[in-house]
Design an enzyme around this catalytic site. Structure first.
Site, PDB file in Angstrom:
ATOM      1  N   SER A 217       0.803  -1.222   0.000  1.00  0.00           N
ATOM      2  CA  SER A 217       0.000   0.000   0.000  1.00  0.00           C
ATOM      3  C   SER A 217       0.842   1.282   0.000  1.00  0.00           C
ATOM      4  CB  SER A 217      -0.984   0.000   1.171  1.00  0.00           C
ATOM      5  OG  SER A 217      -0.309  -0.009   2.409  1.00  0.00           O
TER       6      SER A 217
ATOM      7  N   GLN B 135      -3.826  -4.978 -25.414  1.00  0.00           N
ATOM      8  CA  GLN B 135      -3.191  -5.849 -24.428  1.00  0.00           C
ATOM      9  C   GLN B 135      -2.906  -5.067 -23.154  1.00  0.00           C
ATOM     10  OE1 GLN B 135       0.727  -7.478 -25.445  1.00  0.00           O
ATOM     11  NE2 GLN B 135      -0.261  -9.371 -26.044  1.00  0.00           N
TER      12      GLN B 135
ATOM     13  N   GLU C  94      -7.524   7.867 -24.150  1.00  0.00           N
ATOM     14  CA  GLU C  94      -6.945   7.534 -25.454  1.00  0.00           C
ATOM     15  C   GLU C  94      -7.504   8.421 -26.568  1.00  0.00           C
ATOM     16  OE1 GLU C  94      -6.496   3.549 -28.326  1.00  0.00           O
ATOM     17  OE2 GLU C  94      -7.294   3.403 -26.281  1.00  0.00           O
TER      18      GLU C  94
ATOM     19  N   ARG D  65     -13.147   8.747 -33.436  1.00  0.00           N
ATOM     20  CA  ARG D  65     -14.461   9.345 -33.675  1.00  0.00           C
ATOM     21  C   ARG D  65     -14.312  10.860 -33.794  1.00  0.00           C
ATOM     22  NH1 ARG D  65     -18.895   8.013 -29.537  1.00  0.00           N
ATOM     23  NH2 ARG D  65     -20.210   8.687 -31.271  1.00  0.00           N
TER      24      ARG D  65
ATOM     25  N   ARG E 283     -13.064   4.221 -39.416  1.00  0.00           N
ATOM     26  CA  ARG E 283     -11.942   3.682 -38.639  1.00  0.00           C
ATOM     27  C   ARG E 283     -11.966   2.152 -38.566  1.00  0.00           C
ATOM     28  NH1 ARG E 283     -13.726   4.847 -32.306  1.00  0.00           N
ATOM     29  NH2 ARG E 283     -15.876   4.113 -32.534  1.00  0.00           N
TER      30      ARG E 283
ATOM     31  N   ARG F 240       4.934  -8.035 -18.071  1.00  0.00           N
ATOM     32  CA  ARG F 240       5.227  -7.800 -19.482  1.00  0.00           C
ATOM     33  C   ARG F 240       6.689  -8.001 -19.855  1.00  0.00           C
ATOM     34  NH1 ARG F 240       0.611  -9.030 -21.673  1.00  0.00           N
ATOM     35  NH2 ARG F 240      -1.117  -7.920 -20.677  1.00  0.00           N
TER      36      ARG F 240
END
Length: 284
Positions: free
Chosen positions: A61, A81, A100, A104, A171, A198
């Protein structure tokens, strides 16, 4: 702004926009339980961070109070991902934010695409990972077809826009290799988890390169925490290797036991040893 080109193609990007907190904040968050605060890092404070990180289970924490904000530009299939680290996490626990670029609202005048430098076959030991590089001829043809796909995708996208098709529909013809961009805010705990997953053996190499860039940034801003984390990773790796080794050893003994080639005392000793090892690994 510190920037990296993880995929080394002149298109990919990860940049640190800003951060809040340091190793000292980790210490003070841990000391909050005792209503105490310190104003400089000493050997005592470093030992506290090591204790927090290496405890079983670790006390994570205090690492959530240090926060980093990144600008990221990556292929769409990597972004999706990556996004799993947001949707699969608790906002309260790990403080994650994702905003992001939306196609649109934005029209791409010249869509950018990721072009792999090397193509690999499917791994025979890992269902989700790449294996070995393709032979030269297969490399050339794979690169050719990939490039054709990106050119067709960009051309179809532009054509649909010119015909008056809305951005949100047009798109849809952009293939997952197209680059997208976003801002990502995450706690130090969440980042350490991201890097560990990762950079792991089963991870895709492209996202692993972004994780390595993030790790490089963290080492500059929270060096004491990263040293403690290195110790934890080394310990966990050694423990996992030991468990796998003795598991194989145990299987071998069991096989020999079925043939009457070992004594019952040997079998009992191995049973006791593996019970202890299993208990320690599950209580981490």
């Amino acid at each position: 702004m510190k920037t990296f080109d993880p995929l080394e193609d002149g298109k990919s990007l990860i940049a640190l926009i800003g951060h809040m907190g340091s190793d000292l904040d980790v210490v003070n968050d841990a000391k909050a339980s005792y209503n105490k605060m310190v104003f400089e890092m000493t050997e005592k404070e470093e030992k506290l961070i090591n204790y927090l990180m290496l405890a079983e289970p670790p006390h994570m924490s205090p690492f959530r109070g240090v926060v980093f904000k990144f600008q990221v530009k990556a292929p769409l299939f990597i972004a999706r991902q990556w996004y799993k680290h947001t949707v699969a996490s608790c906002h309260v626990d790990e403080q994650l934010q994702w905003n992001e670029m939306s196609l649109r609202y934005v029209k791409l005048d010249e869509p950018e695409f990721y072009i792999p430098k090397t193509f690999y076959n499917q791994s025979v030991v890992n269902k989700q990972k790449s294996g070995d590089p393709l032979a030269d001829l297969e490399q050339e043809w794979s690169s050719f077809r990939w490039n054709v796909a990106t050119l067709n995708s960009a051309e179809d996208y532009q054509y649909l826009l010119q015909q008056g098709v809305s951005r949100e529909i047009a798109r849809g013809v952009l293939i997952p290799a197209v680059y997208t961009q976003w801002h990502w805010t995450a706690s130090l705990q969440a980042l350490l988890n991201f890097i560990e997953l990762r950079e792991g053996a089963g991870a895709q190499s492209e996202i692993g390169k972004y994780a390595t860039a993030i790790e490089t940034i963290l080492r500059e801003y929270v060096p004491v925490t990263m040293k403690a984390w290195d110790k934890k990773r080394a310990r966990d790796k050694a423990r996992k290797q030991a468990y796998e080794f003795y598991e194989k050893w145990y299987s071998n003994i069991m096989e020999r036991s079925s043939k009457g080639e070992i004594t019952e005392i040997e079998k009992e000793l191995m049973d006791d040893f593996l019970k202890i090892l299993y208990t320690k690994s599950t209580n981490q």
